[in-house]
Design a protein around this motif. Structure first.
Motif, PDB file in Angstrom:
ATOM      1  N   SER A  33     -13.103  -2.495  -3.135  1.00  0.00           N
ATOM      2  CA  SER A  33     -13.017  -3.091  -4.471  1.00  0.00           C
ATOM      3  C   SER A  33     -13.812  -2.235  -5.445  1.00  0.00           C
ATOM      4  O   SER A  33     -14.563  -1.341  -5.054  1.00  0.00           O
ATOM      5  CB  SER A  33     -13.534  -4.534  -4.459  1.00  0.00           C
ATOM      6  N   LYS A  86      -4.623   4.698 -10.226  1.00  0.00           N
ATOM      7  CA  LYS A  86      -3.307   4.798  -9.596  1.00  0.00           C
ATOM      8  C   LYS A  86      -3.406   4.725  -8.081  1.00  0.00           C
ATOM      9  O   LYS A  86      -2.639   4.025  -7.422  1.00  0.00           O
ATOM     10  CB  LYS A  86      -2.629   6.105  -9.998  1.00  0.00           C
ATOM     11  N   GLU A  87      -4.352   5.457  -7.516  1.00  0.00           N
ATOM     12  CA  GLU A  87      -4.525   5.459  -6.061  1.00  0.00           C
ATOM     13  C   GLU A  87      -5.916   5.945  -5.713  1.00  0.00           C
ATOM     14  O   GLU A  87      -6.583   6.597  -6.519  1.00  0.00           O
ATOM     15  CB  GLU A  87      -3.475   6.344  -5.386  1.00  0.00           C
ATOM     16  N   ARG A 109      -3.026   2.399  -2.599  1.00  0.00           N
ATOM     17  CA  ARG A 109      -2.087   2.657  -3.690  1.00  0.00           C
ATOM     18  C   ARG A 109      -2.083   1.490  -4.677  1.00  0.00           C
ATOM     19  O   ARG A 109      -1.987   0.343  -4.284  1.00  0.00           O
ATOM     20  CB  ARG A 109      -0.677   2.882  -3.130  1.00  0.00           C
ATOM     21  N   GLY A 110      -2.134   1.818  -5.956  1.00  0.00           N
ATOM     22  CA  GLY A 110      -2.135   0.830  -7.018  1.00  0.00           C
ATOM     23  C   GLY A 110      -0.798   0.752  -7.723  1.00  0.00           C
ATOM     24  O   GLY A 110       0.227   0.801  -7.075  1.00  0.00           O
ATOM     25  N   PRO A 111      -0.827   0.666  -9.044  1.00  0.00           N
ATOM     26  CA  PRO A 111      -2.044   0.820  -9.859  1.00  0.00           C
ATOM     27  C   PRO A 111      -2.916  -0.433  -9.853  1.00  0.00           C
ATOM     28  O   PRO A 111      -2.430  -1.541  -9.687  1.00  0.00           O
ATOM     29  CB  PRO A 111      -1.494   1.103 -11.264  1.00  0.00           C
ATOM     30  N   TYR A 112      -4.217  -0.184 -10.049  1.00  0.00           N
ATOM     31  CA  TYR A 112      -5.201  -1.251 -10.133  1.00  0.00           C
ATOM     32  C   TYR A 112      -5.797  -1.240 -11.534  1.00  0.00           C
ATOM     33  O   TYR A 112      -6.356  -0.234 -11.967  1.00  0.00           O
ATOM     34  CB  TYR A 112      -6.313  -1.044  -9.105  1.00  0.00           C
ATOM     35  N   PHE A 124      -8.929  -3.986  -4.100  1.00  0.00           N
ATOM     36  CA  PHE A 124      -7.881  -3.001  -3.864  1.00  0.00           C
ATOM     37  C   PHE A 124      -7.142  -3.259  -2.555  1.00  0.00           C
ATOM     38  O   PHE A 124      -6.163  -2.588  -2.257  1.00  0.00           O
ATOM     39  CB  PHE A 124      -8.467  -1.592  -3.835  1.00  0.00           C
ATOM     40  N   GLU A 142      -4.337   6.335 -13.950  1.00  0.00           N
ATOM     41  CA  GLU A 142      -2.954   6.007 -14.308  1.00  0.00           C
ATOM     42  C   GLU A 142      -2.920   5.574 -15.764  1.00  0.00           C
ATOM     43  O   GLU A 142      -3.617   4.647 -16.173  1.00  0.00           O
ATOM     44  CB  GLU A 142      -2.438   4.886 -13.410  1.00  0.00           C
TER      45      GLU A 142
END
Length: 276
Positions: A33, A86-87, A109-112, A124, A142
């Motif tokens: 996280s 993004k990742e 892998r996101g996006p977060y 995450f 991102e």
């Protein structure tokens, strides 16, 4: 014929020995996280030493952090701080400042979309990671993510967005950056059991390394309006000639990556960590 049979048997035995010696890499369940923190080196956090004191006070108390200041001592009030990741990737057994190592990369892998001022870290997810010592984490930004309703409009089309007040002047920072930034350094995180990992940006440390004394009116800082200056952030990058670069690179410098063993959303002394 008998010789051929012996050869086949010997070969099978050899393969079996090799197979036994190449046991699969052990993996552990790891959650990740990200959060922001106003905690700086001067902000104390302590645990009550005497159990009877818990009748009057909680077992862990976070002292009120001092007002954030820049490197010139100006007060900084941070109102919004968002990033879009993004990742995330990291590899075991890399050493500090080492070159990239070929091989499988572990990625979240996101996006977060992360509100760095939220009381709760942005999760995450969880992954099975190989055991080992981790000394580097890389995050790709991102700028074109679909944003949640609570995100500020200024984050649209950007990967980083800050709003702050410095000595009564409004500063808006928006970065349309899609590159990577990393946190690496001395020490390392020894993953030998299930763990909760945390990425945190020490926001008080970020602004403490930047000279905002030249801000005398409301300004907007972007990739096309960088707000130039001299000697703005030597502790971040002595060659930086604008506030856009200072804040962008400062995120790495103020970043920490480590275990959050006690679940208090901070990486503290005694908890494995990597920091720039």
């Amino acid at each position: 014929m008998r010789k051929n049979v012996k050869s086949v048997i010997a070969g099978l035995v050899a393969l079996n020995i090799v197979g036994c010696s190449q046991a699969p890499t052990e993996k552990v369940s790891t959650s990740l996280s990200m959060t922001g923190s106003s905690q700086a080196a001067t902000v104390a956090k302590y645990k009550i030493q005497h159990p009877w004191m818990s009748l009057f006070m909680p077992s862990a108390v976070a002292l009120t952090p001092p007002a954030m200041t820049d490197s010139s001592g100006r007060n900084v009030t941070l109102n919004k701080a968002w990033v879009v990741i993004k990742e995330i990737e990291f590899k075991p057994n890399e050493t500090e400042d080492a070159a990239e190592i070929d091989g499988d990369e572990i990625k979240f892998r996101g996006p977060y979309v992360v509100d760095l001022l939220s009381l709760n870290p942005a999760p995450f997810g969880t992954a099975e990671l190989p055991t080992g010592v981790y000394r580097r984490i890389k995050m790709k930004l991102e700028k074109n993510a679909t944003l949640p309703a609570e995100a500020p409009m200024g984050l649209s089309g950007n990967s980083i967005y800050f709003e702050a007040t410095v000595a009564g002047n409004q500063i808006t920072y928006a970065a349309d950056d899609g590159t990577e930034f990393k946190i690496s350094g001395a020490g390392g995180i020894n993953l030998n059991d299930n763990a909760n990992l945390l990425v945190t940006i020490r926001l008080a440390d970020l602004f403490k390394m930047i000279d905002l004394s030249g801000v005398s009116s409301n300004i907007t800082i972007t990739s096309s309006s960088r707000q130039p200056g001299v000697n703005l952030c030597p502790l971040i990058d002595s060659s930086a000639a604008d506030l856009y670069t200072c804040i962008r690179k400062g995120l790495e410098k103020a970043g920490k990556f480590g275990k959050d063993d006690d679940g208090d959303h901070e990486i503290e002394a005694g908890e494995d960590e990597v920091e720039d």
